[in-house]
Design an enzyme around this catalytic site. Structure first.
Site, PDB file in Angstrom:
ATOM      1  N   HIS A 108    -100.647  36.082 -36.106  1.00 17.09           N
ATOM      2  CA  HIS A 108    -100.555  36.547 -37.493  1.00 17.09           C
ATOM      3  C   HIS A 108    -101.955  36.497 -38.109  1.00 17.09           C
ATOM      4  O   HIS A 108    -102.240  35.718 -39.010  1.00 17.09           O
ATOM      5  CB  HIS A 108     -99.578  35.691 -38.288  1.00 17.09           C
ATOM      6  CG  HIS A 108     -98.164  36.173 -38.199  1.00 17.09           C
ATOM      7  ND1 HIS A 108     -97.767  37.388 -38.724  1.00 17.09           N
ATOM      8  CD2 HIS A 108     -97.062  35.623 -37.637  1.00 17.09           C
ATOM      9  CE1 HIS A 108     -96.470  37.560 -38.500  1.00 17.09           C
ATOM     10  NE2 HIS A 108     -96.020  36.516 -37.837  1.00 17.09           N
ATOM     11  N   ASP A 113     -97.310  36.342 -42.003  1.00 14.03           N
ATOM     12  CA  ASP A 113     -96.500  35.125 -42.062  1.00 14.03           C
ATOM     13  C   ASP A 113     -96.543  34.535 -43.469  1.00 14.03           C
ATOM     14  O   ASP A 113     -95.525  34.080 -44.008  1.00 14.03           O
ATOM     15  CB  ASP A 113     -96.984  34.097 -41.034  1.00 14.03           C
ATOM     16  CG  ASP A 113     -98.484  33.823 -41.121  1.00 14.03           C
ATOM     17  OD1 ASP A 113     -99.232  34.635 -41.699  1.00 14.03           O
ATOM     18  OD2 ASP A 113     -98.931  32.783 -40.598  1.00 14.03           O
ATOM     19  N   TYR A 304    -101.687  56.325 -42.732  1.00 17.29           N
ATOM     20  CA  TYR A 304    -101.186  56.052 -44.072  1.00 17.29           C
ATOM     21  C   TYR A 304    -101.960  56.836 -45.118  1.00 17.29           C
ATOM     22  O   TYR A 304    -103.157  57.076 -44.969  1.00 17.29           O
ATOM     23  CB  TYR A 304    -101.282  54.555 -44.373  1.00 17.29           C
ATOM     24  CG  TYR A 304    -100.610  53.688 -43.332  1.00 17.29           C
ATOM     25  CD1 TYR A 304     -99.564  54.180 -42.565  1.00 17.29           C
ATOM     26  CD2 TYR A 304    -101.038  52.389 -43.088  1.00 17.29           C
ATOM     27  CE1 TYR A 304     -98.955  53.411 -41.606  1.00 17.29           C
ATOM     28  CE2 TYR A 304    -100.425  51.606 -42.129  1.00 17.29           C
ATOM     29  CZ  TYR A 304     -99.385  52.120 -41.384  1.00 17.29           C
ATOM     30  OH  TYR A 304     -98.778  51.353 -40.432  1.00 17.29           O
ATOM     31  N   GLU A 378    -103.152  26.878 -47.479  1.00 12.80           N
ATOM     32  CA  GLU A 378    -101.720  26.983 -47.769  1.00 12.80           C
ATOM     33  C   GLU A 378    -101.351  26.626 -49.200  1.00 12.80           C
ATOM     34  O   GLU A 378    -100.238  26.930 -49.642  1.00 12.80           O
ATOM     35  CB  GLU A 378    -100.928  26.116 -46.779  1.00 12.80           C
ATOM     36  CG  GLU A 378    -100.996  26.654 -45.362  1.00 12.80           C
ATOM     37  CD  GLU A 378    -100.163  25.834 -44.385  1.00 12.80           C
ATOM     38  OE1 GLU A 378     -99.536  26.429 -43.495  1.00 12.80           O
ATOM     39  OE2 GLU A 378    -100.131  24.587 -44.519  1.00 12.80           O
TER      40      GLU A 378
END
Length: 399
Positions: A108, A113, A304, A378
Site C-alpha cells: 500500500h 489502506d 483518467y 498514523e
C-alpha cells in the site's frame, strides 16, 4: 469551537485504536487492482460490526447510512457520497515495521489502506450521529484506482452516485505534515494516457549497419521529436507532460534488434488539447518511422480525465475544515500532474477531492507516494476520520 466539533473529535479519538488496527491489517495484507477479494471481505466485516448495510459490486462495496433528522416531520433528501479506494501497488516494501506487507512485491505505497481506515472511522462516527443529519450517505469503497480503466467507472455504473447531490474524497499526502489538510478549487490534477509503441525495423549485425533498418536509431529520433509536442505545440499556459519511462531494445553489444518497445505517458489539464496532442503523437511517430524505412505500431490507452473540483463545494469544505482544524492547518494546494479516477465522479456530480497530510519530518517520514519507503504518521488518520465526518454533516445539513 462548537460543541459538535468537540463531540466529533472525542469520538474520533476514542476510535483511534480501531482505526489504526484497520489500517495496519490492510497494510499487512495488500492486494492489487481488481483482485481485492480479501480486502473487500475485511471491509464488509467492519461494516457488519457497525450495522451499516451495504451491497457488493465485485470487489467494490457501496454502504449506506440513512439520516434520521426530521424537519417539519419529514426527512429531507440531501444526499452525499464519500469515497475511499482500496487497491495496492506492485511495490516491494522497504519499511521495517511490525505490520509490513506480508505479500512480497505488493504494498500500500499510495496510502489506500489509510483511505479505507479513515472512511470506516468516519462511518462509525456518522452512524452514531444519524440523528444529526437528514438525507442519505453512500460510502464507496472502490477497487482498482491504480489501474486503467479504473474502478470508479464501474462503481458509477453500479449506481454508487444514484440520487447523490455531491461527493467528497481524500488522498494522503506525505508532503503535508500530519494535522494539516489541503484543498484546491477547480483544476487539481491532470488527465493521464498510456502510450505503447513498437518500432519495427530489420535486425542484423551491428558491424554492418548498411544491411539493417535500425529500430534503435528510429526510436531515438521518435523520442526526441515527440518532445516538440510539449515545447512547441502546447500553449505555454497549459501544463503538459510527455515522458517515456521504458525503452526495451532486445539486442546486444553487437546485435541490432528487429524491434524496440517504448512505453510512456501523456498528461495535461485541457481536454481539447489532450485530443489534439494524442493525434500528434500518433502522426509524428508513425510518419518518422516510415521516413526512416521502418514502421511504428502505436497503442494509446485512454486514462483518467482531468480532475476538476467543484468551486462551491470546495469553498464550503475548506471553511468547514478551518472550523474543525483551525485556519492555520488548512492550505491551498498547487496544480499537480498526477491523475486520479475520482475525476469520473466529479464529471457526474459536484465533487471535492482534498489532501490529508501524513508527513512527519522529525521522524523522516517524507518519502513520496509510490515509494517503497512511504510511511504514514498514523495520528493523521484520527484527524482524517473526524474531519470527514464533520465535512459530511456540514454538507448534508445545508439549507
Amino acid at each position: 469551537m462548537s460543541e459538535l466539533i468537540r463531540h466529533i473529535q472525542r469520538k474520533a479519538e476514542a476510535l483511534e485504536e480501531r482505526i489504526l488496527a484497520i489500517r495496519r491489517h490492510l497494510h499487512a495484507h495488500p492486494e492489487l487492482s481488481y483482485r481485492e477479494f480479501e480486502t473487500a471481505e475485511y471491509i464488509r466485516s467492519q461494516l457488519d460490526e457497525l450495522n451499516i448495510p451495504y451491497r457488493e459490486e465485485q470487489t467494490g462495496t457501496i454502504a449506506r447510512i440513512q439520516g434520521e433528522k426530521k424537519e417539519d416531520g419529514k426527512v429531507t433528501s440531501r444526499n452525499l457520497a464519500l469515497r475511499a479506494d482500496i487497491d495496492a501497488l506492485p511495490v516491494l516494501e522497504a519499511n521495517d515495521i511490525p505490520f509490513k506487507s506480508t505479500r512480497e512485491g505488493v504494498m500500500h505505497a499510495c496510502g489506500h489502506d489509510a483511505h479505507s481506515a479513515v472512511l470506516l472511522g468516519a462511518a462509525s462516527i456518522l452512524q452514531s450521529l444519524r440523528h444529526e443529519f437528514s438525507g442519505t450517505l453512500n460510502l464507496i469503497f472502490q477497487p482498482a484506482e491504480e489501474k486503467s480503466p479504473g474502478g470508479a467507472k464501474n462503481m458509477i455504473a453500479a449506481g454508487a452516485l444514484e440520487s447523490m447531490n455531491s461527493i467528497l474524497g481524500e488522498h494522503v499526502n506525505p508532503g503535508l505534515p500530519a494535522g494539516k489538510v489541503g484543498f484546491r478549487s477547480g483544476l487539481m490534477m491532470a488527465s493521464a494516457d498510456e502510450i505503447y509503441m513498437t518500432v519495427h525495423g530489420k535486425g542484423g549485425h551491428a558491424a554492418a549497419p548498411h544491411s539493417v533498418i535500425d529500430p534503435v536509431l528510429i526510436s531515438s529520433h521518435i523520442i526526441v521529436a515527440l518532445q516538440q509536442i510539449v515545447s512547441r505545440m502546447a500553449n505555454p499556459d497549459t501544463p503538459s507532460v510527455l515522458s517515456f519511462g521504458k525503452v526495451d531494445a532486445p539486442g546486444a553489444m553487437n546485435v541490432i534488434p528487429s524491434s524496440v518497445r517504448i512505453e510512456g505517458t501523456f498528461r495535461t489539464v485541457n481536454e481539447e488539447w489532450r485530443e489534439r496532442a494524442l493525434g500528434e503523437i500518433r502522426s509524428i511517430a508513425q510518419s518518422l518511422a516510415s521516413s526512416m524505412g521502418g514502421s511504428c505500431d502505436l497503442e494509446i490507452i485512454r486514462g483518467y480525465p482531468v480532475l476538476e473540483n467543484d468551486p462551491s463545494l470546495t469553498r464550503r469544505s475548506m471553511e468547514l475544515a478551518k472550523e474543525y482544524l483551525g485556519e492555520e492547518n488548512v492550505v491551498e494546494l498547487p496544480l499537480v500532474m498526477w491523475a486520479e479516477d475520482f475525476a469520473y465522479y466529479n464529471r457526474e456530480i459536484p465533487g471535492c477531492f482534498y489532501n490529508l497530510g501524513i508527513g512527519n519530518g522529525q521522524k523522516g517520514w517524507t518519502s513520496p507516494l509510490h515509494s517503497p519507503n512511504m510511511m504514514v504518521d498514523e495520528s493523521a488518520l484520527v484527524t482524517g476520520a473526524g474531519l470527514m465526518a464533520y465535512l459530511a454533516l456540514g454538507e448534508l445539513n445545508l439549507p
